[in-house]
Scaffold this motif. Structure first.
Motif, short mmCIF file in Angstrom:
data_model
loop_
_atom_site.label_atom_id
_atom_site.label_comp_id
_atom_site.label_asym_id
_atom_site.label_seq_id
_atom_site.Cartn_x
_atom_site.Cartn_y
_atom_site.Cartn_z
N SER A 52 0.90 -1.29 0.00
CA SER A 52 0.00 0.09 -0.03
C SER A 52 0.65 1.23 -0.08
N GLU A 53 1.96 1.16 0.72
CA GLU A 53 2.72 2.55 0.92
C GLU A 53 3.49 2.63 -0.47
N ALA A 54 4.03 1.47 -1.19
CA ALA A 54 4.60 1.77 -2.49
C ALA A 54 3.70 2.34 -3.39
N SER A 55 2.33 1.77 -3.41
CA SER A 55 1.57 2.00 -4.31
C SER A 55 1.29 3.47 -4.20
N PHE A 56 0.93 3.94 -2.94
CA PHE A 56 0.83 5.26 -2.63
C PHE A 56 1.86 6.18 -3.19
N GLU A 57 3.11 5.80 -2.85
CA GLU A 57 4.24 6.69 -3.34
C GLU A 57 4.30 6.64 -4.89
N ARG A 58 4.19 5.59 -5.65
CA ARG A 58 3.91 5.47 -7.08
C ARG A 58 2.76 6.64 -7.43
N GLU A 59 1.67 6.48 -6.75
CA GLU A 59 0.47 7.37 -7.29
C GLU A 59 1.04 8.54 -7.01
#
Length: 147
Positions: A52-59
């Motif tokens: 989730s954190e990695a996805s948020f950072e990519r977004e």
């Protein structure tokens, strides 16, 4: 937790090289000297948090890149006619997401009237042929300005 309880999360490295996370709930025994510890494997939770954190950072990076480049992306569901725009598209089109009926027709209404047929034709041809397309068109804003 009160003074007789403690909670902690601990990471363990297993012999096979994998990592496990354990959440410990530790309670001091009042009648005896000692404590009771109960551990629960929370590895899947931790992995999900990391994703989730990695996805948020990519977004966040995508959004920042789109702002810098002044471009955005959109998705149109052809079965429901639902249109989803990135926040940068809303900004470029000067449209409030809360006031926009997100559909292909609403998108066409934001296009300068002289360019609408050209845009619609390019898009419908793309749907038929699946060939990529590129088109330059103008936007007509509510205040009458053109971009």
């Amino acid at each position: 937790a009160n003074a007789n309880q403690a909670m902690l999360e601990e990471r363990f490295c297993c012999k096979n090289g994998s990592t496990r996370w354990i959440a410990w709930n530790i309670t001091r025994l009042s009648s005896q000297k000692g404590f009771v510890a109960c551990g629960r494997d929370i590895t899947l939770n931790k992995e999900s948090e990391a994703v989730s954190e990695a996805s948020f950072e990519r977004e966040r990076r995508l959004k920042e890149s789109q702002e810098i480049a002044k471009l955005g992306q959109w998705d149109l569901d052809l079965t429901t006619n639902d249109l989803v725009w990135s926040s940068e598209i809303y900004r470029l089109f000067k449209i409030d997401p809360m006031q926009f009926g997100a559909s292909y027709e609403a998108f066409l209404n934001a296009i300068h009237p002289d360019d609408r047929e050209k845009v619609n034709s390019a898009y419908t041809t793309h749907l038929e042929t699946r060939e990529p397309y590129e088109i330059i068109h103008r936007l007509l804003f509510d205040d009458g300005s053109i971009k």
